[in-house]
Write a protein that holds these residues in place. Structure first.
Motif, short mmCIF file in Angstrom:
data_model
loop_
_atom_site.label_atom_id
_atom_site.label_comp_id
_atom_site.label_asym_id
_atom_site.label_seq_id
_atom_site.Cartn_x
_atom_site.Cartn_y
_atom_site.Cartn_z
N GLY A 127 0.77 -1.34 0.05
CA GLY A 127 0.21 -0.02 -0.08
C GLY A 127 0.88 1.21 0.03
N ALA A 128 1.98 1.15 0.84
CA ALA A 128 2.82 2.51 0.92
C ALA A 128 3.42 2.56 -0.68
CB ALA A 128 3.82 2.17 1.84
N ASP A 139 4.12 5.80 -5.56
CA ASP A 139 3.85 5.68 -7.12
C ASP A 139 2.87 6.92 -7.47
OD1 ASP A 139 5.93 3.97 -7.15
OD2 ASP A 139 4.48 2.38 -7.63
N GLU A 140 1.70 6.67 -6.75
CA GLU A 140 0.60 7.77 -7.12
C GLU A 140 1.01 9.12 -6.72
OE1 GLU A 140 -3.17 8.88 -8.58
OE2 GLU A 140 -2.12 6.81 -8.47
#
Length: 114
Positions: free
Chosen positions: A103-104, A109-110
């Motif tokens: 998730g991190a 990346d987002e």
């Protein structure tokens, strides 16, 4: 036509007659009921074993034997069960760590795309 005082009070939303205000209690605390039931079952078992063995002492000794056997079984199984629980907790923690890391990485990346 005149109505009596209790009838007028029943029509009013804020006031109601005494007989309409009483509510039945729904039994009380369920934990107390369970404890009373267990004590009653224990008493019945003691009485039945006392009659069967023709002595309350003999019936109590029989129940003591059952309790001792159950405790020794639990004590013998406890270390194995604790080891299995620890292994399962370790695997769950590792899986949760992997999910958090994924998730991190996705969040990183987002953030880079923006």
């Amino acid at each position: 036509m005149r109505f009596s005082e209790p009838v007028r009070m029943a029509d009013d939303g804020e006031h109601s007659p005494v007989w309409a205000r009483t509510k039945r209690r729904s039994g009380g605390n369920p934990l107390v009921g369970i404890i009373v039931t267990l004590l009653a079952l224990f008493g019945v078992l003691t009485a039945v074993l006392g009659i069967k063995e023709q002595s309350l002492a003999e019936g109590g000794a029989m129940m003591d034997g059952w309790i001792t056997k159950g405790v020794s079984t639990v004590r013998g199984e406890a270390p194995r069960v604790a080891d299995e629980a620890a292994d399962a907790a370790g695997a769950a923690a590792e899986k949760a760590g992997d999910v958090a890391q994924a998730g991190a990485a996705a969040a990183s990346d987002e953030m880079k795309k923006q």
